[in-house]
Design an enzyme around this catalytic site. Structure first.
Site, mmCIF file in Angstrom:
data_model
loop_
_atom_site.group_PDB
_atom_site.id
_atom_site.type_symbol
_atom_site.label_atom_id
_atom_site.label_comp_id
_atom_site.label_asym_id
_atom_site.label_seq_id
_atom_site.Cartn_x
_atom_site.Cartn_y
_atom_site.Cartn_z
ATOM 1 N N HIS A 221 0.846 -1.201 0.000
ATOM 2 C CA HIS A 221 0.000 0.000 0.000
ATOM 3 C C HIS A 221 0.874 1.240 0.000
ATOM 4 O O HIS A 221 0.956 1.957 -0.990
ATOM 5 C CB HIS A 221 -0.922 -0.028 1.217
ATOM 6 C CG HIS A 221 -1.898 1.115 1.278
ATOM 7 N ND1 HIS A 221 -2.287 1.831 0.175
ATOM 8 C CD2 HIS A 221 -2.569 1.662 2.326
ATOM 9 C CE1 HIS A 221 -3.167 2.759 0.528
ATOM 10 N NE2 HIS A 221 -3.341 2.690 1.829
ATOM 11 N N HIS A 259 -2.561 0.276 -11.608
ATOM 12 C CA HIS A 259 -3.419 0.596 -10.471
ATOM 13 C C HIS A 259 -4.609 -0.340 -10.477
ATOM 14 O O HIS A 259 -5.119 -0.714 -11.537
ATOM 15 C CB HIS A 259 -3.886 2.057 -10.538
ATOM 16 C CG HIS A 259 -4.408 2.580 -9.243
ATOM 17 N ND1 HIS A 259 -5.685 2.303 -8.796
ATOM 18 C CD2 HIS A 259 -3.830 3.336 -8.275
ATOM 19 C CE1 HIS A 259 -5.859 2.880 -7.621
ATOM 20 N NE2 HIS A 259 -4.755 3.510 -7.282
ATOM 21 N N ASP A 310 2.272 7.302 -7.353
ATOM 22 C CA ASP A 310 3.554 7.179 -6.668
ATOM 23 C C ASP A 310 4.745 7.473 -7.563
ATOM 24 O O ASP A 310 5.808 7.873 -7.080
ATOM 25 C CB ASP A 310 3.707 5.756 -6.093
ATOM 26 C CG ASP A 310 2.673 5.443 -5.038
ATOM 27 O OD1 ASP A 310 2.583 6.219 -4.072
ATOM 28 O OD2 ASP A 310 1.955 4.446 -5.178
#
Length: 373
Positions: A221, A259, A310
């Protein structure tokens, strides 16, 4: 016959929420109905936190009042102050934050209350204290002096001041503030779900946030942005494409791509890519941004995967002077606004979250005395 369970609860609706929504096919993210593209770069983090926690973008008067709450809420309590140095000396960043937020519960004047009013006050304090905790932790472990928070500055400017020891220029503050807006909430991700499960037992807000931080600590995560930067630092700038192809051929995962929800580009990555390029050019050394662009092209060509939030967050944070191992803690600085908003929402219309499970173990076993086993 009952339906087989979905691994990882994929596509299972676990709660109703008015806080955020995702259109994965179109690559769109909304906070209370506002498209993230309309908010990013136009709305401050304080306005976004108010939107999530209190239901609407604030008026000037409401923003001033909320900002005053945040200024007052930055003060750390006695228990946190007494233990932060030892915690910094013995615990890694996410472990330390998990511990410090738990300690902060004992210092909170509303610790024994979970009324809507108390929850709103606690949400503001947690949002105010999280960036201070990250900066104070970093100062304690390095022994570096740290400026006090400046009451005239917002969350973004104060964090950069405290983490780097110097006032950031206006554009750097704007970029970091946009990063905080982009990370503020993201529907039922793992840490948010953990917070809501905890809150659904009618446990307090600090407990729910500690559950969220513990969940964010897991590498599946949180931590991807840090790993992106570690990868960039380990690669030869002249051999990025071949190194990525070799890793993919070996079955290795390239962090920062793909994702669970988005089937196209993560809308947050769109903004972060642009900000990474701007900061890289301003720094005079755009090596890491150029490497990132090359990596993005190779991964898309080989796997058809888009960068997620990210990937470019890593180089943005790097160019802003944030230490690499604090990237995930910085995520928590922003997401605190969303976690606390979800706790408020869960408590307001609560039902214990208790999913079923499929038993796959042995059946009809017979007990035997210990000597006969």
């Amino acid at each position: 016959m009952a339906d087989k369970p979905t691994k990882g609860l994929a596509d299972v609706v676990a709660a109703s929420t008015a806080l955020s929504d995702i259109d994965g096919q179109a690559g769109r993210l909304f906070y209370r109905g506002y498209d993230i593209h309309d908010l990013a770069g136009r709305t401050t983090f304080e306005e976004t936190a108010h939107l999530l926690q209190r239901g609407a973008l604030p008026t000037r008067e409401q923003l001033a009042a909320y900002g005053a709450e945040l200024v007052e809420g930055r003060t750390l309590g006695a228990l946190v102050e007494a233990n932060i140095a030892e915690i910094a000396a013995t615990q890694a960043p996410m472990e330390a934050l998990r511990t410090l937020v738990s300690l902060a519960a004992a210092d909170d004047p509303d610790k024994d209350a979970s009324s809507p009013e108390a929850n709103r006050r606690k949400a503001a304090r947690l949002t105010a204290q999280q960036p201070v905790l990250v900066a104070r932790y970093h100062a304690a472990r390095t022994g570096a002096p740290i400026p006090d928070p400046d009451p005239a500055l917002g969350v973004a400017a104060n964090f950069l001041l405290q983490i780097t020891g110097r006032a950031a220029d206006d554009r750097a503050v704007e970029i970091f503030d946009t990063c905080l807006v982009l990370h503020a909430d993201h529907t039922m991700n793992a840490s948010t779900f953990a917070a809501r499960v905890c809150a659904a037992t009618l446990s307090d807000m600090h407990s729910a946030v500690v559950a969220a931080i513990g969940t964010l600590k897991g590498p599946l995560h949180g931590g991807a942005n840090e790993q992106v930067m570690r990868t960039l630092e380990a690669l030869d700038p002249g051999g990025v494409a071949q190194a990525v192809r070799d890793r993919l051929a070996a079955g290795e995962k390239i962090m920062g791509f793909g994702h669970r929800v988005y089937k196209t580009e993560d809308p947050r990555a769109t903004h972060l890519r642009t900000m990474s390029q701007e900061l890289a050019e301003a720094s005079g050394d755009d090596t890491y941004h150029r490497m990132s662009r090359e990596m993005e092209e190779v991964v898309f060509e080989a796997k058809g995967l888009y960068p997620n939030v990210d990937f470019y967050a890593a180089t943005v944070y790097h160019y802003l002077g944030i230490p690499t191992d604090l990237f995930t803690p910085v995520f928590s600085v922003s997401r605190m606004s969303g976690w606390t908003a979800h706790v408020i929402e869960q408590h307001a219309d609560n039902r214990l979250i208790r999913p079923d499970s499929e038993y796959i173990g042995e059946r009809d076993q017979k007990w035997k005395p210990i000597g006969d086993r």
